[in-house]
Write a protein that holds these residues in place. Structure first.
Motif, mmCIF file in Angstrom:
data_model
loop_
_atom_site.group_PDB
_atom_site.id
_atom_site.type_symbol
_atom_site.label_atom_id
_atom_site.label_comp_id
_atom_site.label_asym_id
_atom_site.label_seq_id
_atom_site.Cartn_x
_atom_site.Cartn_y
_atom_site.Cartn_z
ATOM 1 N N VAL A 142 0.842 -1.187 0.000
ATOM 2 C CA VAL A 142 0.000 0.000 0.000
ATOM 3 C C VAL A 142 0.880 1.241 0.000
ATOM 4 N N ARG A 143 0.571 2.188 -0.883
ATOM 5 C CA ARG A 143 1.377 3.411 -0.953
ATOM 6 C C ARG A 143 0.882 4.421 0.087
ATOM 7 N N PRO A 144 1.735 5.363 0.489
ATOM 8 C CA PRO A 144 1.316 6.316 1.530
ATOM 9 C C PRO A 144 0.380 7.379 0.959
ATOM 10 N N TRP A 145 -0.534 7.821 1.801
ATOM 11 C CA TRP A 145 -1.502 8.844 1.383
ATOM 12 C C TRP A 145 -1.065 10.185 1.943
ATOM 13 N N ALA A 146 -0.844 11.131 1.062
ATOM 14 C CA ALA A 146 -0.510 12.499 1.486
ATOM 15 C C ALA A 146 -1.524 13.421 0.818
ATOM 16 N N PRO A 147 -2.636 13.668 1.499
ATOM 17 C CA PRO A 147 -3.696 14.466 0.876
ATOM 18 C C PRO A 147 -3.181 15.817 0.361
ATOM 19 N N ALA A 148 -3.653 16.180 -0.813
ATOM 20 C CA ALA A 148 -3.245 17.440 -1.428
ATOM 21 C C ALA A 148 -3.474 18.592 -0.459
ATOM 22 N N GLY A 149 -2.510 19.476 -0.399
ATOM 23 C CA GLY A 149 -2.635 20.632 0.483
ATOM 24 C C GLY A 149 -1.851 20.476 1.772
ATOM 25 N N THR A 150 -1.345 19.240 2.036
ATOM 26 C CA THR A 150 -0.555 19.036 3.256
ATOM 27 C C THR A 150 0.846 19.625 3.030
ATOM 28 N N PRO A 151 1.283 20.553 3.897
ATOM 29 C CA PRO A 151 2.608 21.152 3.673
ATOM 30 C C PRO A 151 3.726 20.111 3.722
ATOM 31 N N GLY A 152 4.635 20.211 2.802
ATOM 32 C CA GLY A 152 5.830 19.363 2.827
ATOM 33 C C GLY A 152 5.752 18.096 2.000
ATOM 34 N N PHE A 153 4.566 17.729 1.548
ATOM 35 C CA PHE A 153 4.428 16.471 0.799
ATOM 36 C C PHE A 153 4.031 16.714 -0.661
ATOM 37 N N GLU A 154 4.327 17.914 -1.170
ATOM 38 C CA GLU A 154 3.881 18.238 -2.526
ATOM 39 C C GLU A 154 4.360 17.164 -3.503
ATOM 40 N N HIS A 155 3.435 16.671 -4.322
ATOM 41 C CA HIS A 155 3.812 15.674 -5.327
ATOM 42 C C HIS A 155 2.812 15.706 -6.461
ATOM 43 N N ARG A 156 3.191 15.098 -7.568
ATOM 44 C CA ARG A 156 2.336 15.062 -8.742
ATOM 45 C C ARG A 156 2.016 13.611 -9.076
ATOM 46 N N ILE A 157 0.726 13.327 -9.271
ATOM 47 C CA ILE A 157 0.354 11.990 -9.737
ATOM 48 C C ILE A 157 -0.625 12.132 -10.889
ATOM 49 N N GLY A 158 -0.894 11.025 -11.549
ATOM 50 C CA GLY A 158 -1.814 11.104 -12.674
ATOM 51 C C GLY A 158 -1.942 9.785 -13.396
ATOM 52 N N GLY A 159 -2.519 9.846 -14.569
ATOM 53 C CA GLY A 159 -2.878 8.638 -15.299
ATOM 54 C C GLY A 159 -1.742 7.984 -16.073
ATOM 55 N N LEU A 160 -0.586 8.643 -16.161
ATOM 56 C CA LEU A 160 0.540 8.005 -16.848
ATOM 57 C C LEU A 160 1.184 6.980 -15.921
ATOM 58 N N GLU A 161 1.779 5.955 -16.509
ATOM 59 C CA GLU A 161 2.415 4.925 -15.683
ATOM 60 C C GLU A 161 3.457 5.552 -14.759
ATOM 61 N N LYS A 162 3.487 5.006 -13.560
ATOM 62 C CA LYS A 162 4.350 5.548 -12.531
ATOM 63 C C LYS A 162 5.573 4.675 -12.354
ATOM 64 N N SER A 163 6.654 5.317 -11.995
ATOM 65 C CA SER A 163 7.817 4.573 -11.572
ATOM 66 C C SER A 163 7.540 4.109 -10.143
ATOM 67 N N ASN A 164 7.771 2.826 -9.882
ATOM 68 C CA ASN A 164 7.541 2.349 -8.519
ATOM 69 C C ASN A 164 8.421 3.182 -7.571
ATOM 70 N N ILE A 165 7.967 3.352 -6.373
ATOM 71 C CA ILE A 165 8.629 4.141 -5.315
ATOM 72 C C ILE A 165 8.505 5.650 -5.564
ATOM 73 N N THR A 166 9.151 6.171 -6.619
ATOM 74 C CA THR A 166 9.185 7.632 -6.775
ATOM 75 C C THR A 166 7.863 8.190 -7.287
ATOM 76 N N GLY A 167 7.151 7.420 -8.080
ATOM 77 C CA GLY A 167 5.905 7.921 -8.654
ATOM 78 C C GLY A 167 6.116 8.826 -9.855
ATOM 79 N N ASP A 168 7.388 8.981 -10.281
ATOM 80 C CA ASP A 168 7.626 9.790 -11.486
ATOM 81 C C ASP A 168 7.057 9.071 -12.707
ATOM 82 N N VAL A 169 6.732 9.845 -13.731
ATOM 83 C CA VAL A 169 6.249 9.237 -14.979
ATOM 84 C C VAL A 169 7.337 8.313 -15.518
ATOM 85 N N SER A 170 6.928 7.123 -15.932
ATOM 86 C CA SER A 170 7.923 6.177 -16.433
ATOM 87 C C SER A 170 7.386 5.395 -17.615
#
Lengths: 346, 617
Positions: free
Chosen positions: B450-478
């Motif tokens: 299970v991946r960690p949940w960091a609800p949008a708007g929480t300071p310090g956890f800014e990240h981008r996700i979306g419908g493109l395939e993710k790199s495991n761990i980092t979540g970067d587009v891959s």
């Protein structure tokens, strides 16, 4: 500043660079999107936003890669649904500015329904439409804003249908802030983005944006130094509508129809020129302005067509929840289980 | 006269099935609901099935405009709305014609004879008056001039003839209360509250109700009244609840148990709209309901709300689920918690909007592009919707995944008395959040993948996700081929591991039998009753009912392989059978009847006995 742009004094003052995610930007060299990205980062810094504050949602298309290049929270959705995703996000994060980066295929075609309802409901989204009048990411098919007759991959003999006018659509859907600007005018672009950010309510910005690969030069008439001044009208609140390289042309109403008058020939008409009023409630003036274009021999207006105040959807939803909670008392599990007609079996 | 009243016979019954039927404007749903509520209050177990047309007001008097409400109550436990009515209240000829074929032999028919004029008969396409041609000979027919009697009773109310006629359902209700020895006071109270602002209607409806009641008491037509003793229900506090109400309450309960505010994005659709209606009332629980512009916006807005840290829900029926498929895949790849409720109805396409079916199981299981596994749970009774809505939310939140909760039109609209749980019986839903911004990576995983949940708007956890395939761990587009393969496997295994967090499949009845009858969803009651009757006849049969379908409970293979025969009735063409055969390579005896109606337990009883090699006679 509105509530949305208020910052805590203890927070860091960030720079435009701080809003870059550091990822390599993969738009084509010379793409108008770079300009929009740079101005957005600048505005976010100017307004004193912290990284966790603005939330950016996009759909699918070149424009929709936008969130990846920002260091804020970003959500890259599916085709056409950015406004819908953003609506849910805004409803649960009412204190955060929620931005939508989208294109003419994404917003005007597959996402048309979500767009008009985001406007109608006054959800308080900031929608930036990157309008290049072409499908870029799928490599060159005509879009709902492509002009009639345009030759593209899917219209080798010319487009036979008629384009949407995005600002007219937004006004028709009752958006409370409607503006048009262009990638090649960074100063105006920055101004409009900043004013949209300060607006409380759904703000719609049509940004004419050049696609260097599939529709290069689409907006040359509106952006090339030598010709643009005669083809565009900069809307400024409270100012008479004057344009032209030598500021010698004005816009007047003849009945309901705007016409161009030459002020060199008829200087006495200057007093009768249309004066822009962004805050005009009825929206009639904005409607007239939005239909001005080169097709009717008129300049294309840039700037803020309309900016009016109306309670936002999010405010309405929050208010109702608060009122009902006050009246009925905050719900608890015990209360929930006790709702309705209950009897006891012994 | 009072002498006569005392002489009326009282007959005791263990259970009764009543069908209230009339024109869709006759208020039959209201009548049925009132009778059910009062019946529940006097302590009978019951089960109901509203049967209404897809049209709101189909032309009056026609067969397709008939609205019915079936109710089964008894002194024992009641699991179904009853196979065939013992009593039919027919407000017009069309209601009689439509329901006659389904009545028990010698059933009692109470007829509003005023409606059997030439116009009414013609609209119902009766060539001859069934009250006169002998075609009702096998039934106990009671002709009552319900319209006239209501008119007489209400003549001094000052209401118009048309308005007076609208109260005739209360006359019928009053008569039924007398016939089955139920009090009229609960309905009087209800009328007083409901029509508080229109005292003239309070007066009229109460008068009509009483007139019906006293009519039964005084007329010589009814020589017998019936008594159905209270059921021996588990002690506790009860309320009558429909599946849709229970689903709504369950979702709010999940919100309170997880300490997360609830967001519902939904577009009205039969038969799911009532969940949206109910949740729209729960504003003081902090519930945000967003009536979206379409089904896609319903789920998309919910995904946005989930990204923002709410317990996000979207509710729909089959056609709506079809529209939501792409967005459901987005929730899969972004690994965000989301509950999708599908109240199944007859399909394909618009199909049978007001009828029930179980034919969305494979849609729930597979209808997405790419490898996009989504856990599926299914409620088996109206009140079970409460618990399964909590379970769906729990799985979604604890495993960071969309979950589909399947109910169906039958249990969604059907009601039953529900023993309300104590707050202490409901378990808290622990939700884990990303807690360290220094080490935070959006697609890092715990031991359950299970991946960690960091609800949008929480300071310090800014990240981008979306419908493109993710790199495991980092979540970067891959676009890396090996990463994609790995992610496909991880997403599947994450869902598979949910089986470690759900209860085993429970076997009821004769565990050591050779035959087991299995099922899923709203067929529980009918299967339970059928198995019960077969066992009463001396056969040995086991039963198991699936509430968790994807993944299946851990012991599923072991259970099914223990039995020589596995019988699986489904209101579809064999969808769970397909899934079970594919996963466990077992033979299944299928019984598939797809008529838009719930199973009759008597039919299932026959199926089981046939398969046991027994004789049905």
């Amino acid at each position: 500043m509105t509530d949305q742009t208020k910052i805590e004094t203890t927070e860091l003052k960030l720079t435009a660079k701080d809003f870059s995610s550091g990822l390599d930007v993969r738009w084509c060299p010379g793409c108008g999107d770079y300009s929009i990205l740079a101005q957005t980062q600048r505005v976010f810094a100017n307004l004193g936003y912290q990284k966790h504050e603005p939330l950016i949602v996009s759909g699918i298309g070149c424009s929709s890669r936008f969130p990846y290049y920002m260091s804020t929270y970003g959500f890259h959705g599916i085709h056409g649904r950015a406004a819908a995703i953003a609506t849910g996000l805004k409803l649960v994060k009412p204190d955060h500015p929620v931005w939508v980066a989208t294109g003419d295929g994404d917003l005007m075609s597959i996402g048309g329904n979500h767009f008009i309802h985001a406007c109608r409901k006054n959800v308080d989204l900031k929608i930036m439409l990157f309008n290049n009048r072409i499908y870029g990411l799928t490599k060159g098919q005509y879009s709902p804003t492509s002009e009639t007759g345009k030759i593209t991959k899917t219209s080798p003999y010319g487009v036979v249908d008629y384009p949407f006018n995005p600002t007219a659509l937004a006004l028709g859907a009752n958006a409370t802030f409607v503006a048009r600007t262009i990638d090649r005018d960074p100063k105006q672009l920055q101004y409009i983005i900043e004013e949209a950010a300060k607006h409380k309510g759904t703000a719609f910005i049509e940004i004419l944006q050049n696609c260097v690969i599939f529709n290069d030069g689409a907006f040359d008439d509106l952006s090339k130094k030598d010709v643009k001044d005669d083809n565009i009208l900069i809307l400024e609140h409270g100012k008479p509508m004057i344009f032209g390289k030598d500021a010698d042309k004005g816009i007047m109403l003849n009945g309901f129809t705007p016409i161009v008058v030459n002020l060199n020939v008829n200087p006495q008409l200057e007093n009768m020129l249309l004066v822009h009023d962004e805050f005009e409630e009825s929206g009639i003036l904005a409607d007239i302005l939005t239909h001005m274009s080169e097709k009717s021999g008129l300049p294309t207006p840039f700037g803020i067509f309309r900016r009016v105040k109306r309670p936002t959807y999010v405010e309405g939803v929050t208010k109702q929840i608060n009122e009902v909670t006050e009246k009925k008392g905050k719900g608890t599990l015990q209360k929930l289980l006790n709702e309705g007609n209950i009897w006891e079996v012994k | 006269m009072s002498e006569e009243i005392k002489q009326k016979k009282v007959e005791s019954l263990t259970d009764v099935t009543v069908m209230f039927a009339g024109d869709s404007g006759d208020g039959m749903q209201l009548t049925g609901t009132q009778f059910s509520n009062t019946t529940a209050l006097v302590g009978n177990d019951l089960n109901t099935l509203p049967d209404y047309p897809a049209e709101i007001r189909a032309p009056a008097g026609t067969i397709y405009g008939v609205s019915g409400f079936q109710l089964h109550f008894g002194s024992g436990n009641v699991h179904t709305p009853g196979d065939s009515p013992d009593v039919l209240v027919a407000m017009n000829p069309a209601a009689l014609k439509k329901n006659l074929p389904n009545l028990k032999p010698n059933a009692m028919i109470i007829i509003n004879s005023d409606a059997f004029d030439s116009k009414g008969l013609k609209l119902a396409k009766y060539e001859k008056d069934p009250l006169k041609d002998g075609s009702l000979a096998g039934f106990k027919v009671f002709e009552v001039q319900i319209t006239t009697l209501t008119q007489n009773a209400l003549s001094d109310t000052g209401l118009s003839v048309k308005d007076i006629q609208r109260s005739k359902n209360f006359f019928a209700l009053g008569l039924m209360y007398w016939l089955f020895d139920r009090p009229i006071e609960p309905t009087i109270e209800w009328v007083e509250t409901k029509f508080k602002k229109q005292p003239i209607l309070v007066d009229a409806n109460i008068k009509a109700l009483k007139a019906g009641y006293y009519y039964g008491d005084t007329t010589e037509m009814f020589a017998t009244k019936f008594k159905v003793e209270s059921s021996k229900l588990t002690p506790g506090r009860y309320k009558n609840i429909s599946g849709n109400e229970a689903t709504a309450a369950g979702l709010v309960a999940a919100s309170l148990l997880s300490d997360l505010p609830l967001f519902l994005g939904s577009y009205p659709i039969t038969p799911a709209s009532e969940i949206l209606h109910t949740l729209s009332k729960y504003k003081n629980y902090g519930v945000i309901t967003f009536q979206a512009e379409d089904e896609i916006s319903g789920i998309s807005s919910a995904i946005g709300a989930s990204f923002g840290g709410h317990l996000a829900i979207t509710t729909t029926s089959g056609p709506g689920l079809a529209l939501k498929t792409e967005a459901a895949g987005l929730a899969v790849i972004t690994e965000l918690p989301l509950v999708i409720v599908d109240v199944q109805r007859g399909g394909p396409s618009t199909g049978l909007p007001t009828k029930t079916e179980q034919a969305d199981l494979l849609q729930a299981m597979y209808a997405r592009n790419g490898e996009a596994p989504i856990p599926i749970v299914a409620a088996s009774t109206p009140s079970d919707c409460f618990y399964m809505a909590i379970e769906a939310s729990r799985i979604a939140l604890q495993h960071m995944t969309p979950v589909i909760l399947l109910t169906d039109g039958y249990i969604a609209n059907g009601t039953e008395p529900w023993r309300i749980p104590e707050v202490s019986e409901l378990k808290k839903i622990e939700v884990k959040y990303a807690d360290n911004p220094e080490t935070f990576q959006p697609y890092n995983r715990d031991e359950n993948l299970v991946r960690p949940w960091a609800p949008a708007g929480t300071p310090g956890f800014e990240h981008r996700i979306g419908g493109l395939e993710k790199s495991n761990i980092t979540g970067d587009v891959s676009y890396d081929p090996d990463n994609h393969h790995e992610m496909v496997k991880i997403r599947a295994e994450k869902v598979n591991r949910i089986k470690n967090f759900i209860p085993d499949l429970e076997v009821l009845g004769d565990k050591d039998a050779d035959t087991i009858v299995i099922g899923w969803g709203g067929t529980y009651g009918a299967i339970y009753d059928a198995v019960d009757r077969v066992r009463e006849k001396g056969h040995k049969v086991a039963q198991a009912h699936f509430r968790y379908i994807h993944p299946f409970p851990k012991n599923t293979g072991e259970v099914l392989k223990k039995y020589k025969k596995v019988i699986l009735p489904e209101i579809n063409d064999g969808q769970l059978a397909k899934l079970l055969k594919a996963e466990f390579l077992i033979d299944i005896i299928q019984h598939n009847l797809i008529r838009g109606l719930p199973f009759r337990s008597s039919d299932l009883e026959k199926v089981i006995i046939e398969n046991l090699g027994g004789n049905n006679d």
